[in-house]
Design a protein around this motif. Structure first.
Motif, PDB file in Angstrom:
ATOM      1  N   PHE A 143      23.360 -40.338 -72.233  1.00  0.00           N
ATOM      2  CA  PHE A 143      22.009 -40.347 -71.694  1.00  0.00           C
ATOM      3  C   PHE A 143      21.606 -40.735 -70.287  1.00  0.00           C
ATOM      4  O   PHE A 143      20.835 -42.289 -69.086  1.00  0.00           O
ATOM      5  CB  PHE A 143      21.844 -42.584 -72.154  1.00  0.00           C
ATOM      6  CG  PHE A 143      21.835 -43.051 -73.882  1.00  0.00           C
ATOM      7  CD1 PHE A 143      20.691 -41.710 -74.391  1.00  0.00           C
ATOM      8  CD2 PHE A 143      22.609 -43.303 -73.855  1.00  0.00           C
ATOM      9  CE1 PHE A 143      20.779 -41.885 -75.931  1.00  0.00           C
ATOM     10  CE2 PHE A 143      22.612 -43.433 -75.714  1.00  0.00           C
ATOM     11  CZ  PHE A 143      22.451 -42.889 -76.593  1.00  0.00           C
ATOM     12  N   PRO A 144      21.514 -39.641 -69.648  1.00  0.00           N
ATOM     13  CA  PRO A 144      21.257 -39.518 -68.000  1.00  0.00           C
ATOM     14  C   PRO A 144      19.826 -39.646 -67.805  1.00  0.00           C
ATOM     15  O   PRO A 144      19.728 -39.835 -66.951  1.00  0.00           O
ATOM     16  CB  PRO A 144      21.606 -38.236 -67.684  1.00  0.00           C
ATOM     17  CG  PRO A 144      21.586 -36.684 -69.393  1.00  0.00           C
ATOM     18  CD  PRO A 144      22.155 -38.269 -69.931  1.00  0.00           C
ATOM     19  N   GLU A 145      19.437 -39.335 -69.333  1.00  0.00           N
ATOM     20  CA  GLU A 145      17.756 -39.642 -68.567  1.00  0.00           C
ATOM     21  C   GLU A 145      17.454 -40.923 -68.464  1.00  0.00           C
ATOM     22  O   GLU A 145      16.039 -41.662 -67.847  1.00  0.00           O
ATOM     23  CB  GLU A 145      16.527 -39.524 -69.436  1.00  0.00           C
ATOM     24  CG  GLU A 145      17.187 -40.127 -70.961  1.00  0.00           C
ATOM     25  CD  GLU A 145      18.025 -39.783 -71.677  1.00  0.00           C
ATOM     26  OE1 GLU A 145      18.728 -40.063 -73.437  1.00  0.00           O
ATOM     27  OE2 GLU A 145      18.869 -38.449 -71.709  1.00  0.00           O
ATOM     28  N   MET A 146      18.256 -42.096 -68.474  1.00  0.00           N
ATOM     29  CA  MET A 146      18.497 -43.607 -67.922  1.00  0.00           C
ATOM     30  C   MET A 146      18.037 -43.259 -66.977  1.00  0.00           C
ATOM     31  O   MET A 146      18.009 -44.390 -66.675  1.00  0.00           O
ATOM     32  CB  MET A 146      18.971 -44.393 -68.857  1.00  0.00           C
ATOM     33  CG  MET A 146      18.865 -44.401 -70.746  1.00  0.00           C
ATOM     34  SD  MET A 146      19.462 -45.780 -71.245  1.00  0.00           S
ATOM     35  CE  MET A 146      18.796 -45.849 -72.829  1.00  0.00           C
ATOM     36  N   ALA A 147      18.787 -42.606 -65.980  1.00  0.00           N
ATOM     37  CA  ALA A 147      19.064 -42.626 -64.501  1.00  0.00           C
ATOM     38  C   ALA A 147      18.322 -42.345 -63.732  1.00  0.00           C
ATOM     39  O   ALA A 147      18.217 -42.730 -62.576  1.00  0.00           O
ATOM     40  CB  ALA A 147      20.239 -42.134 -63.981  1.00  0.00           C
ATOM     41  N   GLU A 148      16.848 -41.636 -64.941  1.00  0.00           N
ATOM     42  CA  GLU A 148      15.816 -40.594 -64.269  1.00  0.00           C
ATOM     43  C   GLU A 148      14.849 -41.300 -63.882  1.00  0.00           C
ATOM     44  O   GLU A 148      14.918 -42.782 -63.589  1.00  0.00           O
ATOM     45  CB  GLU A 148      15.109 -40.006 -65.303  1.00  0.00           C
ATOM     46  CG  GLU A 148      16.796 -38.341 -65.208  1.00  0.00           C
ATOM     47  CD  GLU A 148      15.744 -37.746 -66.191  1.00  0.00           C
ATOM     48  OE1 GLU A 148      14.558 -37.945 -66.831  1.00  0.00           O
ATOM     49  OE2 GLU A 148      16.640 -37.058 -67.099  1.00  0.00           O
ATOM     50  N   ASN A 149      14.346 -41.610 -62.451  1.00  0.00           N
ATOM     51  CA  ASN A 149      12.124 -42.345 -61.998  1.00  0.00           C
ATOM     52  C   ASN A 149      13.260 -43.407 -61.447  1.00  0.00           C
ATOM     53  O   ASN A 149      12.512 -44.548 -62.521  1.00  0.00           O
ATOM     54  CB  ASN A 149      11.614 -41.969 -63.151  1.00  0.00           C
ATOM     55  CG  ASN A 149      11.199 -40.947 -63.498  1.00  0.00           C
ATOM     56  OD1 ASN A 149      11.220 -40.004 -62.100  1.00  0.00           O
ATOM     57  ND2 ASN A 149      11.325 -40.572 -64.706  1.00  0.00           N
ATOM     58  N   ASP A 150      14.273 -43.434 -60.910  1.00  0.00           N
ATOM     59  CA  ASP A 150      14.529 -45.324 -60.417  1.00  0.00           C
ATOM     60  C   ASP A 150      14.911 -46.392 -61.489  1.00  0.00           C
ATOM     61  O   ASP A 150      15.234 -46.772 -62.021  1.00  0.00           O
ATOM     62  CB  ASP A 150      13.567 -45.780 -59.441  1.00  0.00           C
ATOM     63  CG  ASP A 150      14.423 -46.670 -58.552  1.00  0.00           C
ATOM     64  OD1 ASP A 150      15.595 -46.889 -58.727  1.00  0.00           O
ATOM     65  OD2 ASP A 150      13.292 -47.746 -58.530  1.00  0.00           O
ATOM     66  N   HIS A 151      15.613 -45.949 -62.600  1.00  0.00           N
ATOM     67  CA  HIS A 151      16.149 -46.219 -64.335  1.00  0.00           C
ATOM     68  C   HIS A 151      14.666 -46.838 -64.606  1.00  0.00           C
ATOM     69  O   HIS A 151      14.935 -46.965 -65.474  1.00  0.00           O
ATOM     70  CB  HIS A 151      17.300 -47.191 -63.669  1.00  0.00           C
ATOM     71  CG  HIS A 151      18.420 -46.563 -63.257  1.00  0.00           C
ATOM     72  ND1 HIS A 151      17.860 -46.654 -61.642  1.00  0.00           N
ATOM     73  CD2 HIS A 151      19.938 -46.336 -63.239  1.00  0.00           C
ATOM     74  CE1 HIS A 151      19.588 -46.359 -61.264  1.00  0.00           C
ATOM     75  NE2 HIS A 151      20.255 -45.690 -62.776  1.00  0.00           N
ATOM     76  N   ALA A 152      13.637 -46.234 -64.711  1.00  0.00           N
ATOM     77  CA  ALA A 152      12.293 -46.651 -65.337  1.00  0.00           C
ATOM     78  C   ALA A 152      12.836 -46.884 -67.404  1.00  0.00           C
ATOM     79  O   ALA A 152      11.845 -47.945 -67.451  1.00  0.00           O
ATOM     80  CB  ALA A 152      10.903 -45.278 -65.444  1.00  0.00           C
ATOM     81  N   LYS A 153      13.674 -45.891 -67.706  1.00  0.00           N
ATOM     82  CA  LYS A 153      13.880 -46.236 -69.168  1.00  0.00           C
ATOM     83  C   LYS A 153      14.620 -46.962 -69.651  1.00  0.00           C
ATOM     84  O   LYS A 153      15.269 -47.233 -70.739  1.00  0.00           O
ATOM     85  CB  LYS A 153      14.596 -44.470 -69.922  1.00  0.00           C
ATOM     86  CG  LYS A 153      13.489 -43.777 -69.504  1.00  0.00           C
ATOM     87  CD  LYS A 153      13.509 -42.255 -70.138  1.00  0.00           C
ATOM     88  CE  LYS A 153      11.779 -41.322 -70.205  1.00  0.00           C
ATOM     89  NZ  LYS A 153      12.610 -39.841 -70.878  1.00  0.00           N
ATOM     90  N   LEU A 154      15.559 -47.296 -68.249  1.00  0.00           N
ATOM     91  CA  LEU A 154      16.445 -48.195 -68.858  1.00  0.00           C
ATOM     92  C   LEU A 154      15.894 -49.766 -68.724  1.00  0.00           C
ATOM     93  O   LEU A 154      15.487 -50.823 -69.050  1.00  0.00           O
ATOM     94  CB  LEU A 154      17.462 -48.002 -67.703  1.00  0.00           C
ATOM     95  CG  LEU A 154      18.877 -49.463 -68.201  1.00  0.00           C
ATOM     96  CD1 LEU A 154      19.273 -48.851 -68.730  1.00  0.00           C
ATOM     97  CD2 LEU A 154      19.972 -49.425 -66.713  1.00  0.00           C
ATOM     98  N   THR A 155      14.814 -49.655 -67.285  1.00  0.00           N
ATOM     99  CA  THR A 155      14.323 -51.156 -67.345  1.00  0.00           C
ATOM    100  C   THR A 155      12.920 -51.236 -67.790  1.00  0.00           C
ATOM    101  O   THR A 155      12.629 -52.623 -69.040  1.00  0.00           O
ATOM    102  CB  THR A 155      12.966 -51.093 -65.877  1.00  0.00           C
ATOM    103  OG1 THR A 155      14.164 -50.326 -64.876  1.00  0.00           O
ATOM    104  CG2 THR A 155      12.578 -51.774 -65.652  1.00  0.00           C
ATOM    105  N   LYS A 156      12.197 -49.959 -68.717  1.00  0.00           N
ATOM    106  CA  LYS A 156      11.523 -50.442 -69.553  1.00  0.00           C
ATOM    107  C   LYS A 156      11.757 -49.501 -70.768  1.00  0.00           C
ATOM    108  O   LYS A 156      12.008 -48.482 -71.675  1.00  0.00           O
ATOM    109  CB  LYS A 156      10.306 -49.932 -69.282  1.00  0.00           C
ATOM    110  CG  LYS A 156       9.034 -50.018 -70.740  1.00  0.00           C
ATOM    111  CD  LYS A 156       7.680 -50.528 -70.424  1.00  0.00           C
ATOM    112  CE  LYS A 156       6.651 -51.554 -71.391  1.00  0.00           C
ATOM    113  NZ  LYS A 156       5.257 -51.248 -71.230  1.00  0.00           N
TER     114      LYS A 156
END
Length: 181
Positions: free
Chosen positions: A60-73
């Motif tokens: 899930f490389p997208e979870m690292a994008e934009n300062d981990h935005a998709k991991l935070t929310k």
């Protein structure tokens, strides 16, 4: 003639659903208590934390994008989309023989910056919970939750102390009244 079992068409018995819900809530409460007591960067949830952390960002490389935005929310729709399910199956396959109860249901906070609540919680598998929370802990995303949990506990203790003090004063007044009688 035997037919294939289709989990998407299976019906759950209400009692089984309740038991899973109870277990999920207990797991969430235990985790919140851990966040209150231990700084997130010091938490180890499994003996496979290092591998899960690496694999999460590989799959899930997208979870690292934009300062981990998709991991935070978290986005529930993307977690449960066909593409999301396919990627999670790939992730889960690496750990299904290693992690006990990997497919049990767990409650996870959608927004890591807030506490558990009805509107900030979704149901995921235990392995998804571990993967996301391990990453949130290592990246200091759960620091806010740690502070919230500590503040919540301190407030509870102050309220108990206040109630206890009030009870002692009331008992003292009653004792004092009796001595006048």
């Amino acid at each position: 003639m035997t037919t294939q079992f289709d989990p998407n068409q299976a019906q759950n018995l209400m009692e089984i659903e309740k038991q899973f819900a109870v277990k999920a809530v207990e797991h969430a409460q235990t985790y919140w208590n851990l966040l209150e007591k231990v700084p997130p960067t010091e938490l180890r949830l499994t003996k496979y934390d290092d591998d899960m952390y690496t694999d999460l960002f590989e799959i899930f490389p997208e979870m690292a994008e934009n300062d981990h935005a998709k991991l935070t929310k978290l986005d529930e729709d993307s977690l449960k989309s066909d593409e999301g399910k396919k990627k999670w199956r790939e992730f889960i396959s690496k750990y299904e023989k290693k992690i006990k109860d990997y497919n049990f249901g767990s409650l996870i906070r959608v927004n890591a910056l807030d506490e558990y609540s009805e509107t900030n919680t979704i149901f995921v598998t235990r392995i998804q919970f571990y993967a996301v929370e391990i990453a949130r802990n290592r990246l200091n995303i759960n620091n806010k939750a740690h502070e919230l949990a500590k503040a919540e506990k301190e407030k509870e203790l102050r309220e108990k102390e206040k109630a206890s003090t009030k009870g002692k004063k009331t008992a003292k007044r009653h004792k004092h009244r009796k001595s006048w009688m």
